[in-house]
Write an enzyme that holds these catalytic residues in place. Sequence first.
Site, PDB file in Angstrom:
ATOM      1  N   ASP A 148       0.866  -1.180   0.000  1.00 35.64           N
ATOM      2  CA  ASP A 148       0.000   0.000   0.000  1.00 35.64           C
ATOM      3  C   ASP A 148       0.902   1.229   0.000  1.00 35.64           C
ATOM      4  OD1 ASP A 148      -2.104   1.750   0.094  1.00 35.64           O
ATOM      5  OD2 ASP A 148      -2.537   1.445   2.214  1.00 35.64           O
ATOM      6  N   ILE A 149       1.563   1.436  -1.111  1.00 31.56           N
ATOM      7  CA  ILE A 149       2.605   2.448  -1.221  1.00 31.56           C
ATOM      8  C   ILE A 149       1.994   3.746  -1.728  1.00 31.56           C
ATOM      9  CG2 ILE A 149       4.870   2.965  -2.178  1.00 31.56           C
ATOM     10  CD1 ILE A 149       4.703   0.497  -0.271  1.00 31.56           C
ATOM     11  N   GLU A 150       1.794   4.683  -0.800  1.00 33.60           N
ATOM     12  CA  GLU A 150       1.103   5.926  -1.141  1.00 33.60           C
ATOM     13  C   GLU A 150       2.011   7.144  -1.135  1.00 33.60           C
ATOM     14  OE1 GLU A 150      -2.792   6.411   0.473  1.00 33.60           O
ATOM     15  OE2 GLU A 150      -3.018   4.274   0.905  1.00 33.60           O
ATOM     16  N   TYR A 151       2.838   7.311  -0.110  1.00 33.45           N
ATOM     17  CA  TYR A 151       3.703   8.486  -0.019  1.00 33.45           C
ATOM     18  C   TYR A 151       5.127   8.068   0.317  1.00 33.45           C
ATOM     19  CZ  TYR A 151      -0.790  10.827   0.141  1.00 33.45           C
ATOM     20  OH  TYR A 151      -2.059  11.263  -0.158  1.00 33.45           O
TER      21      TYR A 151
END
Length: 309
Positions: A148-151
């Site tokens: 879950d790579i968001e920032y």
Amino acid sequence: MATKTLLILSILVAFSLFRPSEACGISTYWGQNGNEGTLLQACQSGYYQFINVAFLIDFGCGITPRMNLAGHCDPPSGTCRGLITEIQACQNLGIKMLLSLGGSAGTYGLCSTEDANQVAAYLYDTFLSGKSSTGPLGAVALDGIDFDIEYPRSTLYWDDLARALASYSTPEKKVYLSAAPQCPIPDRNLDTAIKTGLFDYVWVQFYNNPPCDYRSGIAGLIDAWNDWSVYLPEGNQLFLGLPAATGAGAGYAPPDVIVSQVLPVIRNSPNYGGVMLWSRFYDTTFSATIQPAVCGNKLHHEDLLISMV
């Protein structure tokens, strides 16, 4: 008898050609609100086939890995190691348990291919091997890793991490990989990783993005789904990621609309896998409403054979 045997064989061949969902169902995230109930309660609800334990928020580039499970327990002090019995109980119920990386907070990223390899080794030793009693969750053997790579600090090397993690799979124990990209294509962080084809499950976040979530209308949401269905590498299962309540994310779609107007259409996609809900805390009634319609008439091999005996 010969005719019946031939019929069963013919149907099994058809199943192998059309690649039905291995484990069609509902995925959710647990761990970011102390008021969402225990992990075991989530598993015993009977609603989920996949649970992402969230999140490992610090890792990579020489950073000391750090896990955050909100109000459930305190990883640094070792109080989260008691979760191992709940995780094992969930796995005994047939639920795939994954560790989720990243999220919307924390300090994480990868600085090189070698760094990705080192992070993969840490993840395997600490969360997948079942041998590290000093890890945040104890000597746990989770089923896989969720991206879950968001920032992140960098958009690079996530494909290297996927390859390194996949290399730990053996005939006895597969390392499952999942990804949670945003719905605009391409995802700025995970596109290269997704193109490796190594992700078993891709639960796209069809929310917080006006061009491709429910705010664009049902037709727009389904068009975005179809784009992903074509875009995803062969063999990867596609999930419809949704907020489980109005406060869970922008672009909330009522469950009755999902049941009556969305699922009957997207279930026809050959790589359809199910629905992902953010998150367990917000999921008070959503999964209960949609569960009967999530898989529709998609049968597993075992269901088919039992029905024909």
